[in-house]
Design a protein around this motif. Sequence first.
Motif, PDB file in Angstrom:
ATOM      1  N   MET A   1      45.546 -67.971  -8.778  1.00 37.07           N
ATOM      2  CA  MET A   1      44.253 -67.878  -8.228  1.00 37.07           C
ATOM      3  C   MET A   1      43.216 -68.995  -8.595  1.00 37.07           C
ATOM      4  O   MET A   1      43.282 -69.512  -9.667  1.00 37.07           O
ATOM      5  CB  MET A   1      43.691 -66.545  -8.474  1.00 37.07           C
ATOM      6  CG  MET A   1      44.157 -65.426  -7.994  1.00 37.07           C
ATOM      7  SD  MET A   1      43.214 -63.841  -8.151  1.00 37.07           S
ATOM      8  CE  MET A   1      43.074 -63.176  -6.415  1.00 37.07           C
TER       9      MET A   1
ATOM     10  N   LEU B   1      38.324 -66.352  -7.322  1.00 37.83           N
ATOM     11  CA  LEU B   1      38.240 -65.212  -8.142  1.00 37.83           C
ATOM     12  C   LEU B   1      36.370 -64.960  -8.060  1.00 37.83           C
ATOM     13  O   LEU B   1      36.042 -63.768  -8.039  1.00 37.83           O
ATOM     14  CB  LEU B   1      38.117 -65.902  -9.553  1.00 37.83           C
ATOM     15  CG  LEU B   1      39.500 -65.880 -10.261  1.00 37.83           C
ATOM     16  CD1 LEU B   1      39.550 -66.309 -11.676  1.00 37.83           C
ATOM     17  CD2 LEU B   1      40.005 -64.085 -10.028  1.00 37.83           C
TER      18      LEU B   1
ATOM     19  N   GLN C   1      46.729 -66.942 -15.580  1.00 41.06           N
ATOM     20  CA  GLN C   1      46.876 -65.857 -15.095  1.00 41.06           C
ATOM     21  C   GLN C   1      46.060 -64.686 -16.346  1.00 41.06           C
ATOM     22  O   GLN C   1      45.399 -64.028 -15.751  1.00 41.06           O
ATOM     23  CB  GLN C   1      48.259 -65.498 -15.273  1.00 41.06           C
ATOM     24  CG  GLN C   1      48.790 -63.948 -14.421  1.00 41.06           C
ATOM     25  CD  GLN C   1      47.902 -63.855 -13.158  1.00 41.06           C
ATOM     26  OE1 GLN C   1      47.697 -64.738 -12.387  1.00 41.06           O
ATOM     27  NE2 GLN C   1      47.607 -62.619 -12.715  1.00 41.06           N
TER      28      GLN C   1
ATOM     29  N   VAL D   1      42.385 -64.716 -15.287  1.00 43.96           N
ATOM     30  CA  VAL D   1      42.334 -64.021 -14.221  1.00 43.96           C
ATOM     31  C   VAL D   1      42.324 -62.215 -14.446  1.00 43.96           C
ATOM     32  O   VAL D   1      41.388 -61.782 -13.938  1.00 43.96           O
ATOM     33  CB  VAL D   1      43.601 -64.242 -13.025  1.00 43.96           C
ATOM     34  CG1 VAL D   1      43.413 -63.289 -11.881  1.00 43.96           C
ATOM     35  CG2 VAL D   1      43.442 -65.608 -12.618  1.00 43.96           C
TER      36      VAL D   1
ATOM     37  N   LYS E   1      38.853 -60.112 -14.149  1.00 43.41           N
ATOM     38  CA  LYS E   1      38.930 -58.904 -13.033  1.00 43.41           C
ATOM     39  C   LYS E   1      38.302 -57.738 -13.595  1.00 43.41           C
ATOM     40  O   LYS E   1      37.498 -56.952 -13.222  1.00 43.41           O
ATOM     41  CB  LYS E   1      40.068 -58.755 -12.366  1.00 43.41           C
ATOM     42  CG  LYS E   1      40.524 -59.755 -11.225  1.00 43.41           C
ATOM     43  CD  LYS E   1      41.799 -59.471 -10.511  1.00 43.41           C
ATOM     44  CE  LYS E   1      41.785 -60.365  -9.339  1.00 43.41           C
ATOM     45  NZ  LYS E   1      43.186 -60.092  -8.647  1.00 43.41           N
TER      46      LYS E   1
END
Length: 274
Positions: free
Chosen positions: A1, A6, A44, A47, A51
Amino acid sequence: MTIENLLFFAKGHIHSDHAKILLAENLSKNPLELLNCLNEEVPQDIVELYKKEVLALEAGQPLQYVIGNVNFYGNHFLVDKNVLIPRFETEELVENTINYIKEHFTEPVDIIDLGCGSGVIGLTLEQKLSPKSVDLIDISPQALTVCHQNCGLLNSKATLIESDMFAKVEKKYDVIISNPPYIKTTEDIEPIVKNNEPSLALYAGEDGLDCYRKIIKDLPNHMKDRCLVAFEIGNTQASAIKQLITSTLTNVIVEVKKDLSGRDRMLFIFKNLK
Ligand code: GLN
């Protein structure tokens, strides 16, 4: 991403300023820089962490706890749910206290910070003044764990003592400083504060004065012959606290100071200094 993906993800959940601050913090960038690298791929693990943090913010957690640190008077301090999030007014208390110490003391001073929480007050004074000693006192072992980590980050030589204000303290000090809990137990406060910050660090009895009472009754045993006492206070508490002081201490000068928004938020006691 990517960074753009994001920020887009966060959009549905939290304010875009918070989204940028949080992502910038995770990527060790400045929030303004993010917009120049929207296409950059984010690892990752970051990420996933990001989140999770976005959802924690959406659920009502304070940004400072989610990020895990705050800047106070130029230094970074770790904070978590066991300690109060330091406020701007407290930086003003520290600023004024530094100025008074420089004005009134020529030798290195012995300092005590009562109800130290994360340690922001005492550790900042140590950084700025190279005092003779700094004792950091808190009733909460969990708060002292956070404070201990901050001592490590700042290479502090301070002594940490688990104590209810002066209860386990014997020494006398040149400088006694405290931002104690001072909210009335019945007072309505913002839900984000009430639901997240430790009630032990916020509330102080029916009139919000319990901690000042506790500290002031023991002041005569812990003030050196020349001594400065500095309190952060609630904006309606100045005259009640002055009364507590004048019924306990003689021959001192009490000064109430306003913060930048014009409210009585600091109180200083001068013993043989002016
Ligand atoms: N001394 C710490 C601060 O000013 C904690 C204060 C408190 O827990 N009441 O942030």
